[in-house]
Scaffold this motif. Sequence first.
Motif, mmCIF file in Angstrom:
data_model
loop_
_atom_site.group_PDB
_atom_site.id
_atom_site.type_symbol
_atom_site.label_atom_id
_atom_site.label_comp_id
_atom_site.label_asym_id
_atom_site.label_seq_id
_atom_site.Cartn_x
_atom_site.Cartn_y
_atom_site.Cartn_z
ATOM 1 N N VAL A 283 -39.353 3.794 22.014
ATOM 2 C CA VAL A 283 -38.030 4.310 22.405
ATOM 3 C C VAL A 283 -37.220 3.194 23.062
ATOM 4 O O VAL A 283 -36.039 2.986 22.735
ATOM 5 N N VAL A 284 -37.827 2.467 23.975
ATOM 6 C CA VAL A 284 -37.123 1.368 24.652
ATOM 7 C C VAL A 284 -36.677 0.318 23.638
ATOM 8 O O VAL A 284 -35.534 -0.169 23.678
ATOM 9 N N GLU A 285 -37.552 -0.019 22.703
ATOM 10 C CA GLU A 285 -37.186 -1.007 21.676
ATOM 11 C C GLU A 285 -36.059 -0.481 20.781
ATOM 12 O O GLU A 285 -35.141 -1.231 20.429
ATOM 13 N N ALA A 286 -36.116 0.796 20.416
ATOM 14 C CA ALA A 286 -35.062 1.383 19.584
ATOM 15 C C ALA A 286 -33.723 1.385 20.316
ATOM 16 O O ALA A 286 -32.678 1.149 19.706
ATOM 17 N N MET A 287 -33.754 1.619 21.623
ATOM 18 C CA MET A 287 -32.501 1.617 22.394
ATOM 19 C C MET A 287 -31.865 0.219 22.378
ATOM 20 O O MET A 287 -30.642 0.101 22.317
ATOM 21 N N ALA A 288 -32.693 -0.808 22.404
ATOM 22 C CA ALA A 288 -32.156 -2.175 22.343
ATOM 23 C C ALA A 288 -31.464 -2.406 20.999
ATOM 24 O O ALA A 288 -30.395 -3.028 20.935
ATOM 25 N N VAL A 289 -32.048 -1.895 19.933
ATOM 26 C CA VAL A 289 -31.439 -2.026 18.606
ATOM 27 C C VAL A 289 -30.121 -1.255 18.568
ATOM 28 O O VAL A 289 -29.096 -1.774 18.104
ATOM 29 N N LEU A 290 -30.119 -0.027 19.057
ATOM 30 C CA LEU A 290 -28.894 0.778 19.045
ATOM 31 C C LEU A 290 -27.822 0.176 19.950
ATOM 32 O O LEU A 290 -26.629 0.215 19.617
ATOM 33 N N GLU A 291 -28.230 -0.380 21.065
ATOM 34 C CA GLU A 291 -27.265 -1.041 21.955
ATOM 35 C C GLU A 291 -26.561 -2.182 21.231
ATOM 36 O O GLU A 291 -25.369 -2.396 21.383
ATOM 37 N N ARG A 292 -27.321 -2.912 20.411
ATOM 38 C CA ARG A 292 -26.727 -4.001 19.628
ATOM 39 C C ARG A 292 -25.609 -3.489 18.726
ATOM 40 O O ARG A 292 -24.620 -4.178 18.493
ATOM 41 N N LEU A 293 -25.756 -2.265 18.211
ATOM 42 C CA LEU A 293 -24.720 -1.692 17.332
ATOM 43 C C LEU A 293 -23.420 -1.418 18.072
ATOM 44 O O LEU A 293 -22.373 -1.335 17.455
ATOM 45 N N THR A 294 -23.492 -1.270 19.393
ATOM 46 C CA THR A 294 -22.287 -0.954 20.160
ATOM 47 C C THR A 294 -21.469 -2.206 20.497
ATOM 48 O O THR A 294 -20.356 -2.094 20.983
ATOM 49 N N GLN A 295 -22.025 -3.367 20.238
ATOM 50 C CA GLN A 295 -21.338 -4.615 20.550
ATOM 51 C C GLN A 295 -20.314 -4.951 19.465
ATOM 52 O O GLN A 295 -20.571 -4.705 18.304
ATOM 53 N N PRO A 296 -19.189 -5.512 19.874
ATOM 54 C CA PRO A 296 -18.151 -5.860 18.873
ATOM 55 C C PRO A 296 -18.604 -6.940 17.908
ATOM 56 O O PRO A 296 -19.477 -7.673 18.088
#
Length: 149
Positions: free
Chosen positions: A136-149
Motif C-alpha cells: 500500500v505504501v509503495e502504491a501510494m508513492a506511485v499514485l503520488e507521482r501521478l499528481t505531479q505536473p
Amino acid sequence: MEETTTTLSPSAVRAAREVRVVFSRMRRRLREVAGFDDLTPSQTSVLSRLSKGGAASASDLAAAEGVRPQSMAATLAALGRHGLIERRPDPDDGRRQLLSLTAAGRERVADSRHAREEWLARALQDHCTEDERRTVVEAMAVLERLTQP
C-alpha cells in the motif's frame, strides 16, 4: 483541437477504473467516520481549506472551491451558526473580512482527522499483512507521482 492517436493499454484502463472506484469508496467511508454528520461536503471542504491554508476572504474561498459567492455565503453562514468560523477585518483592506476557524472549528477538524486516521490504521492492521501494508505504501508513492505536473 488535435486528436491523440495513442491508444490506451487495457492494463492502464483497468488500473484507472479500479483506482477511481476504490478511491470513491474510501472517500465515502472516511466521510462516514469523520464525525461531520451535521455538515455538508461543501462545509467540510471549507473547514479543511481554512485549516490548511489559514484565514481567507469569502471571495477567495468561493474561487478556490469553484462556487458562486452566493453559495459560499450560505456555506459560511451555516459554519458560523455552528460556531466553527469567525470573521475579522482584513488588516490590509478594512472593507474585506477574513474568515478563520474558531477554537471549536480547529478542534473539530483535528478530531475528524484523528478519527479518520485511526479508522484507516486499524483497518490496515486488522485486514492486511505487513507485506500488504508495505505494498500500500509503495502504491501510494506511485499514485503520488501521478499528481505531479
